[in-house]
Enzyme design. Structure first.
Site, PDB file in Angstrom:
ATOM      1  N   ASP A  21     100.084  29.549  24.738  1.00  0.00           N
ATOM      2  CA  ASP A  21      99.305  30.123  25.839  1.00  0.00           C
ATOM      3  C   ASP A  21      97.842  29.672  25.865  1.00  0.00           C
ATOM      4  OD1 ASP A  21      99.218  31.697  28.123  1.00  0.00           O
ATOM      5  OD2 ASP A  21      98.582  33.488  27.036  1.00  0.00           O
ATOM      6  N   CYS A  22      97.539  28.505  25.297  1.00  0.00           N
ATOM      7  CA  CYS A  22      96.137  28.063  25.326  1.00  0.00           C
ATOM      8  C   CYS A  22      95.923  26.967  26.368  1.00  0.00           C
ATOM      9  CB  CYS A  22      95.674  27.619  23.940  1.00  0.00           C
ATOM     10  SG  CYS A  22      96.394  26.060  23.423  1.00  0.00           S
ATOM     11  N   GLU A  34     105.898  20.308  24.227  1.00  0.00           N
ATOM     12  CA  GLU A  34     106.689  21.065  23.238  1.00  0.00           C
ATOM     13  C   GLU A  34     107.034  20.142  22.058  1.00  0.00           C
ATOM     14  OE1 GLU A  34     106.800  24.202  23.686  1.00  0.00           O
ATOM     15  OE2 GLU A  34     106.668  24.492  25.861  1.00  0.00           O
ATOM     16  N   ALA A  35     106.038  19.363  21.662  1.00  0.00           N
ATOM     17  CA  ALA A  35     106.269  18.324  20.638  1.00  0.00           C
ATOM     18  C   ALA A  35     106.586  18.922  19.270  1.00  0.00           C
ATOM     19  CB  ALA A  35     105.054  17.408  20.554  1.00  0.00           C
ATOM     20  N   GLY A  73      97.377  23.613  19.598  1.00  0.00           N
ATOM     21  CA  GLY A  73      96.746  24.921  19.748  1.00  0.00           C
ATOM     22  C   GLY A  73      97.804  25.983  19.603  1.00  0.00           C
ATOM     23  N   THR A  74      97.399  27.213  19.855  1.00  0.00           N
ATOM     24  CA  THR A  74      98.372  28.308  19.822  1.00  0.00           C
ATOM     25  C   THR A  74      99.205  28.260  21.091  1.00  0.00           C
ATOM     26  OG1 THR A  74      96.847  29.748  20.984  1.00  0.00           O
ATOM     27  CG2 THR A  74      96.809  29.848  18.563  1.00  0.00           C
TER      28      THR A  74
HETATM   29  N1  LIG Z   1      96.980  34.281  36.414  1.00  0.00           N
HETATM   30  C1  LIG Z   1      96.237  33.390  35.764  1.00  0.00           C
HETATM   31  N2  LIG Z   1      95.013  33.068  36.186  1.00  0.00           N
HETATM   32  C2  LIG Z   1      94.265  32.155  35.550  1.00  0.00           C
HETATM   33  N3  LIG Z   1      94.674  31.498  34.450  1.00  0.00           N
HETATM   34  C3  LIG Z   1      95.880  31.784  33.987  1.00  0.00           C
HETATM   35  C4  LIG Z   1      96.738  32.722  34.600  1.00  0.00           C
HETATM   36  N4  LIG Z   1      97.893  32.782  33.884  1.00  0.00           N
HETATM   37  C5  LIG Z   1      97.739  31.907  32.891  1.00  0.00           C
HETATM   38  N5  LIG Z   1      96.530  31.311  32.939  1.00  0.00           N
HETATM   39  C6  LIG Z   1      95.973  30.291  32.033  1.00  0.00           C
HETATM   40  O1  LIG Z   1      97.022  29.469  31.607  1.00  0.00           O
HETATM   41  C7  LIG Z   1      96.984  29.367  30.179  1.00  0.00           C
HETATM   42  C8  LIG Z   1      98.395  29.085  29.689  1.00  0.00           C
HETATM   43  O2  LIG Z   1      98.721  27.806  30.145  1.00  0.00           O
HETATM   44  P1  LIG Z   1      99.996  27.017  29.623  1.00  0.00           P
HETATM   45  O3  LIG Z   1      99.729  25.596  30.001  1.00  0.00           O
HETATM   46  O4  LIG Z   1     101.228  27.658  30.124  1.00  0.00           O
HETATM   47  O5  LIG Z   1      99.848  27.233  28.029  1.00  0.00           O
HETATM   48  P2  LIG Z   1     100.582  26.570  26.794  1.00  0.00           P
HETATM   49  O6  LIG Z   1     101.342  25.364  27.285  1.00  0.00           O
HETATM   50  O7  LIG Z   1      99.484  26.222  25.827  1.00  0.00           O
HETATM   51  O8  LIG Z   1     101.466  27.641  26.233  1.00  0.00           O
HETATM   52  C9  LIG Z   1      96.385  30.687  29.735  1.00  0.00           C
HETATM   53  O9  LIG Z   1      95.762  30.604  28.483  1.00  0.00           O
HETATM   54  C10 LIG Z   1      95.353  30.931  30.820  1.00  0.00           C
HETATM   55  O10 LIG Z   1      94.165  30.218  30.519  1.00  0.00           O
HETATM   56  C1  LIG Z   2     105.463  30.634  17.369  1.00  0.00           C
HETATM   57  C2  LIG Z   2     106.805  30.099  17.740  1.00  0.00           C
HETATM   58  C3  LIG Z   2     107.070  29.716  19.046  1.00  0.00           C
HETATM   59  N1  LIG Z   2     108.293  29.261  19.369  1.00  0.00           N
HETATM   60  C4  LIG Z   2     108.574  28.857  20.762  1.00  0.00           C
HETATM   61  C5  LIG Z   2     108.223  29.857  21.828  1.00  0.00           C
HETATM   62  C6  LIG Z   2     107.992  28.986  23.045  1.00  0.00           C
HETATM   63  O1  LIG Z   2     109.255  28.742  23.666  1.00  0.00           O
HETATM   64  C7  LIG Z   2     107.443  27.688  22.446  1.00  0.00           C
HETATM   65  C8  LIG Z   2     105.954  27.517  22.602  1.00  0.00           C
HETATM   66  O2  LIG Z   2     105.673  27.279  23.952  1.00  0.00           O
HETATM   67  P1  LIG Z   2     104.162  27.320  24.558  1.00  0.00           P
HETATM   68  O3  LIG Z   2     104.303  26.506  25.819  1.00  0.00           O
HETATM   69  O4  LIG Z   2     103.239  26.705  23.565  1.00  0.00           O
HETATM   70  O5  LIG Z   2     103.836  28.748  24.822  1.00  0.00           O
HETATM   71  O6  LIG Z   2     107.759  27.729  21.059  1.00  0.00           O
HETATM   72  C9  LIG Z   2     109.275  29.129  18.421  1.00  0.00           C
HETATM   73  O7  LIG Z   2     110.389  28.675  18.716  1.00  0.00           O
HETATM   74  N2  LIG Z   2     109.032  29.518  17.138  1.00  0.00           N
HETATM   75  C10 LIG Z   2     107.836  30.011  16.759  1.00  0.00           C
HETATM   76  O8  LIG Z   2     107.663  30.351  15.561  1.00  0.00           O
END
Ligand SMILES: Nc1ncnc2c1ncn2[C@@H]1O[C@H](COP(=O)(O)OP(=O)(O)O)[C@@H](O)[C@H]1O
Ligand SMILES: Cc1cn([C@H]2C[C@H](O)[C@@H](COP(=O)(O)O)O2)c(=O)[nH]c1=O
Length: 216
Positions: free
Chosen positions: A12-13, A87-88, A9-10
């Site tokens: 922050d998902c 972070e694969a 995913g993107t």
């Molecule tokens: N304060 C909050 N309250 C509720 N949900 C939150 C909050 N902060 C972050 N989130 C949820 O956590 C998600 C990010 O989770 P995270 O596992 O760190 O994402 P990823 O690993 O995909 O980058 C956000 O999209 C949101 O759904």
């Molecule tokens: C788009 C993009 C992201 N990154 C880095 C930024 C973060 O450290 C991670 C992604 O972490 P998340 O838990 O999925 O938010 O990847 C990067 O190095 N280069 C890029 O283009």
């Protein structure tokens, strides 16, 4: 049958949150996971979610052999019932092959989590290999949203809210809008193509001279 699953995913998902939930549910039933990560924002050897949860993990070095690591671990009489790799996208393609071998030869489920594309919407080499090898690619159900309300499908890199399209593929960072530092913002494809972040859209809305965005 054990599987190699790629949860993609993107930014922050909720990928890391899901990784931590999978770990929690399995360890609550007495199973033991091997948790790999690379370049987590929380620091070396950590798997962290923005919800505040964090767990220890094995930091994967550039040349680490993940299959050999598990064979060593098991041959010392230690347990591993499944594998999580967060972070694969930062893993080398060879390391993804090693994870596939863990599934096929050691009969362990491997759950990999990562972003598919970088800030230029190009595949990360590790993610490309995961798409090629995974038994399943799963898109997370909680949608991250673009500022316009559409589903966010792309990752933009920003400096002071302004999208940049040149630079190193790997720059560890967060979805923040900082004046000088590199930040990231998730966007729908339309706004990624138009390089329109939340702050440039706000500025355009405030400017009386702005013409409607063309369909080009
Ligand atoms: N304060 C909050 N309250 C509720 N949900 C939150 C909050 N902060 C972050 N989130 C949820 O956590 C998600 C990010 O989770 P995270 O596992 O760190 O994402 P990823 O690993 O995909 O980058 C956000 O999209 C949101 O759904
Ligand atoms: C788009 C993009 C992201 N990154 C880095 C930024 C973060 O450290 C991670 C992604 O972490 P998340 O838990 O999925 O938010 O990847 C990067 O190095 N280069 C890029 O283009």
């Amino acid at each position: 049958m054990p599987e190699l699953v790629f949860f993609s995913g993107t930014m922050d998902c909720g990928k890391s949150t899901l990784a931590l939930q999978i770990e929690h549910n399995r360890s609550a039933r007495g199973l033991v996971g091997m948790i790999f990560t690379r370049n987590d924002r929380a620091g070396e050897g950590k798997l962290s979610s923005r919800l505040g949860l964090v767990t220890d993990a094995v930091e994967v070095g550039e040349r680490a052999d993940l299959y050999a690591h598990l064979v060593d671990h098991l041959s010392q009489g230690r347990r591993a019932d499944y594998v999580i790799a967060d972070e694969a996208q930062f893993l080398a393609p060879e390391q993804i092959d090693q994870l596939a071998r863990v599934v096929d030869d050691l009969d362990l489920d491997v759950y990999a989590f990562g972003i598919t594309t970088d800030f230029r919407s190009k595949l990360f080499p590790g993610s490309q290999r995961l798409v090629e090898l995974a038994d399943r690619v799963e898109v997370l159900q909680v949608e991250a949203l673009c500022w316009c309300g559409a589903r966010a499908t792309h990752n933009a890199r920003t400096v002071g809210g302004v999208m940049v399209v040149e630079g190193a593929q790997v720059v560890v960072g967060d979805v923040t809008d900082s004046a000088d530092e590199v930040g990231y913002e998730v966007l729908c494809r339309r706004h990624h193509r138009r390089r329109m972040t939340a702050s440039t859209a706000r500025a355009a809305a405030l400017s009386p001279d702005v013409l409607p965005v063309s369909s080009a």
